[in-house]
Design a protein around this motif. Structure first.
Motif, PDB file in Angstrom:
ATOM      1  N   TYR A 199     -36.499  -9.706  12.311  1.00 51.74           N
ATOM      2  CA  TYR A 199     -35.152  -9.189  12.115  1.00 51.74           C
ATOM      3  C   TYR A 199     -34.224 -10.289  11.611  1.00 51.74           C
ATOM      4  N   PHE A 200     -34.197 -11.420  12.317  1.00 50.76           N
ATOM      5  CA  PHE A 200     -33.403 -12.553  11.850  1.00 50.76           C
ATOM      6  C   PHE A 200     -34.307 -13.465  11.037  1.00 50.76           C
ATOM      7  N   LEU A 201     -34.072 -13.482   9.723  1.00 44.97           N
ATOM      8  CA  LEU A 201     -34.905 -14.274   8.833  1.00 44.97           C
ATOM      9  C   LEU A 201     -34.740 -15.762   9.115  1.00 44.97           C
ATOM     10  N   THR A 202     -33.488 -16.183   9.346  1.00 43.10           N
ATOM     11  CA  THR A 202     -33.208 -17.571   9.694  1.00 43.10           C
ATOM     12  C   THR A 202     -32.118 -17.619  10.758  1.00 43.10           C
ATOM     13  N   LEU A 203     -32.181 -18.655  11.584  1.00 41.73           N
ATOM     14  CA  LEU A 203     -31.139 -18.958  12.559  1.00 41.73           C
ATOM     15  C   LEU A 203     -30.683 -20.389  12.294  1.00 41.73           C
ATOM     16  N   ASP A 204     -29.506 -20.531  11.705  1.00 38.29           N
ATOM     17  CA  ASP A 204     -28.981 -21.852  11.386  1.00 38.29           C
ATOM     18  C   ASP A 204     -28.129 -22.358  12.538  1.00 38.29           C
ATOM     19  N   PRO A 205     -28.423 -23.543  13.065  1.00 35.66           N
ATOM     20  CA  PRO A 205     -27.628 -24.064  14.166  1.00 35.66           C
ATOM     21  C   PRO A 205     -26.226 -24.455  13.717  1.00 35.66           C
ATOM     22  N   VAL A 206     -25.281 -24.282  14.607  1.00 36.44           N
ATOM     23  CA  VAL A 206     -23.911 -24.782  14.429  1.00 36.44           C
ATOM     24  C   VAL A 206     -23.671 -25.765  15.563  1.00 36.44           C
ATOM     25  N   ALA A 207     -23.497 -27.023  15.264  1.00 38.11           N
ATOM     26  CA  ALA A 207     -23.293 -28.045  16.293  1.00 38.11           C
ATOM     27  C   ALA A 207     -22.622 -29.240  15.638  1.00 38.11           C
ATOM     28  N   TYR A 208     -21.329 -29.435  15.915  1.00 33.91           N
ATOM     29  CA  TYR A 208     -20.636 -30.514  15.236  1.00 33.91           C
ATOM     30  C   TYR A 208     -19.433 -31.013  16.039  1.00 33.91           C
ATOM     31  N   TYR A 209     -19.038 -32.224  15.694  1.00 33.35           N
ATOM     32  CA  TYR A 209     -17.803 -32.821  16.202  1.00 33.35           C
ATOM     33  C   TYR A 209     -16.764 -32.745  15.107  1.00 33.35           C
ATOM     34  N   SER A 210     -15.536 -32.397  15.468  1.00 26.34           N
ATOM     35  CA  SER A 210     -14.453 -32.313  14.491  1.00 26.34           C
ATOM     36  C   SER A 210     -13.226 -33.044  15.020  1.00 26.34           C
ATOM     37  N   ARG A 211     -12.670 -33.892  14.183  1.00 27.41           N
ATOM     38  CA  ARG A 211     -11.408 -34.551  14.517  1.00 27.41           C
ATOM     39  C   ARG A 211     -10.362 -34.076  13.510  1.00 27.41           C
ATOM     40  N   THR A 212      -9.283 -33.510  14.013  1.00 29.49           N
ATOM     41  CA  THR A 212      -8.250 -32.943  13.158  1.00 29.49           C
ATOM     42  C   THR A 212      -6.927 -33.664  13.411  1.00 29.49           C
ATOM     43  N   GLU A 213      -6.369 -34.212  12.362  1.00 34.76           N
ATOM     44  CA  GLU A 213      -5.066 -34.840  12.414  1.00 34.76           C
ATOM     45  C   GLU A 213      -4.154 -34.168  11.400  1.00 34.76           C
ATOM     46  N   LYS A 214      -2.931 -34.626  11.297  1.00 33.85           N
ATOM     47  CA  LYS A 214      -1.964 -33.975  10.425  1.00 33.85           C
ATOM     48  C   LYS A 214      -2.451 -33.940   8.987  1.00 33.85           C
ATOM     49  N   ASN A 215      -2.982 -35.046   8.498  1.00 35.30           N
ATOM     50  CA  ASN A 215      -3.401 -35.130   7.096  1.00 35.30           C
ATOM     51  C   ASN A 215      -4.891 -35.379   6.925  1.00 35.30           C
ATOM     52  N   TRP A 216      -5.651 -35.384   8.028  1.00 30.65           N
ATOM     53  CA  TRP A 216      -7.068 -35.738   7.943  1.00 30.65           C
ATOM     54  C   TRP A 216      -7.923 -34.766   8.729  1.00 30.65           C
ATOM     55  N   LEU A 217      -9.114 -34.519   8.205  1.00 32.44           N
ATOM     56  CA  LEU A 217     -10.136 -33.756   8.910  1.00 32.44           C
ATOM     57  C   LEU A 217     -11.451 -34.503   8.758  1.00 32.44           C
ATOM     58  N   PHE A 218     -12.165 -34.703   9.878  1.00 33.36           N
ATOM     59  CA  PHE A 218     -13.478 -35.329   9.835  1.00 33.36           C
ATOM     60  C   PHE A 218     -14.446 -34.454  10.621  1.00 33.36           C
ATOM     61  N   ASN A 219     -15.544 -34.038   9.984  1.00 31.72           N
ATOM     62  CA  ASN A 219     -16.592 -33.254  10.621  1.00 31.72           C
ATOM     63  C   ASN A 219     -17.910 -34.017  10.559  1.00 31.72           C
ATOM     64  N   ALA A 220     -18.672 -33.950  11.660  1.00 27.07           N
ATOM     65  CA  ALA A 220     -19.997 -34.566  11.696  1.00 27.07           C
ATOM     66  C   ALA A 220     -20.936 -33.636  12.445  1.00 27.07           C
ATOM     67  N   GLY A 221     -22.026 -33.223  11.775  1.00 27.76           N
ATOM     68  CA  GLY A 221     -22.979 -32.313  12.396  1.00 27.76           C
ATOM     69  C   GLY A 221     -23.330 -31.181  11.462  1.00 27.76           C
ATOM     70  N   GLU A 222     -23.568 -29.988  12.039  1.00 24.07           N
ATOM     71  CA  GLU A 222     -23.854 -28.775  11.270  1.00 24.07           C
ATOM     72  C   GLU A 222     -22.636 -27.867  11.373  1.00 24.07           C
TER      73      GLU A 222
END
Length: 353
Positions: free
Chosen positions: A95-118
């Protein structure tokens, strides 16, 4: 050597990203501080690729994407997200052909965004022209596996990223993509803007096949644009034109072969109707994850878009894509999509972590 090359590529994008002032083109909700929240979203799609110009690639894409995740918001800056994004194609087994993981760290500031992971590519990398990254990426590869840094302010936005497609194992090849995109508005509040998109792809061998051909490809576009949205009778009106350059090589056989051409686009919308036209004329291009129509020396695509309903958490669209390429002027691509997003809902609040 490959590891050094992709680390260098990523840090190069970081250096470039600090040199541009950019406008945020997508929006992300980092969640309220000191909370545990849940996010549920997805879309159903029917996308008929039964065109004659690319017979070996003809197919009908239909199914659903369902994503759910939990977010731990330590404060207004630091966020941890864990979940999954599941694909079911109609008629497919299992039924589910693929299961993609979602796992990440996110830092959000006024003018910056940093994501690391999936993390989801939606709103972050979906601005790429289809000549560089096909929009079917959202069906089969909705998440980035890697790192992303974005800077925004009144002059525009700039994003640098790297995405590991597969890690080298005895059976898997070493593959990654990296790139940079952004838009600069020299005079905020005026129509003129400059957009650029760069992409690099690397495809090496597996540990059991170290002699396999190493392939590199990539390219970019530089576009000049005018944005007259809400300044005419149209809700949106954007006109762009520019240059595209791509290159590809197989290291053991030949060095980079380059292609270049002219690109232009027009987007306009009025209430529930919209039109998007893309034009290309130049050398054939050969990028792994690009729209294959750009292997044609001249190509035009018109999307007629009808959005019959838009709700707080739900949007439905009918899209008719009309493809014109040499000897094939009547190819069409009908599609229907329903997108739903219930936003981040707080499950628990904490006074202190």
């Amino acid at each position: 050597m490959a590891r050094k090359s992709y680390l260098f590529t990523f840090f190069l994008t970081i250096i470039f990203s600090t040199g541009f002032a950019q406008q945020q083109s997508g929006s992300t909700d980092p969640g309220k501080p000191n909370t545990l929240d849940i996010h549920f979203n997805g879309f159903a799609f029917l996308d008929d690729h039964e065109y004659d110009a690319l017979i070996p690639l003809r197919k009908t894409i239909s199914g659903t994407r369902t994503a759910i995740d939990l977010g731990l918001n330590v404060d207004s800056l630091n966020h941890f997200v864990v979940g999954t994004n599941a694909l079911h194609e109609f008629g497919a087994i299992p039924y589910f052909l693929t299961l993609d993981p979602v796992a990440y760290y996110s830092r959000t500031e006024k003018n910056w965004l940093f994501n690391a992971g999936e993390f989801p590519r939606q709103d972050l990398l979906t601005q790429y022209p289809r000549a560089l990254l096909n929009d079917t990426m959202m069906y089969y590869r909705p998440n980035v596996q890697g790192l992303l840094l974005r800077n925004t302010n009144k002059f525009g936005y700039e994003t640098g990223w790297i995405d590991w497609i597969s890690r080298q194992t005895p059976t898997q090849r070493n593959q990654f993509m990296a790139g940079q995109l952004g838009t600069t508005i020299p005079n905020p509040g005026h129509a003129f803007y400059i957009s650029h998109y760069f992409l690099f792809e690397h495809n090496a061998g597996s540990k059991s096949d170290t002699a396999a051909d190493i392939q590199d490809s990539g390219g970019g576009q530089l576009r000049l644009g005018l944005d007259y949205s809400h300044k005419t009778i149209f809700d949106s009106l954007k006109i762009e034109a520019g240059e595209m350059l791509t290159g590809h090589r197989t290291r053991s056989q030949y060095q980079f072969v380059f292609s270049h051409g002219f690109v232009a686009s027009l987007f306009l919308s009025y209430k529930c109707f919209a039109l998007f036209d893309e034009f290309y004329k130049g050398d054939p291009n050969y990028l792994t994850y690009a729209d294959p129509f750009y292997s044609k020396p001249i190509y035009n695509r018109v999307d007629l878009i009808y959005t019959p309903f838009v709700g707080k958490h739900l949007k439905g669209q009918f899209i008719l894509g009309l493809h014109q390429s040499p000897a094939r002027l009547t190819d069409s691509q009908p599609a229907f999509r329903v997108v739903y997003d219930f936003g981040r809902k707080v499950l628990a609040r904490f006074s202190d972590f």
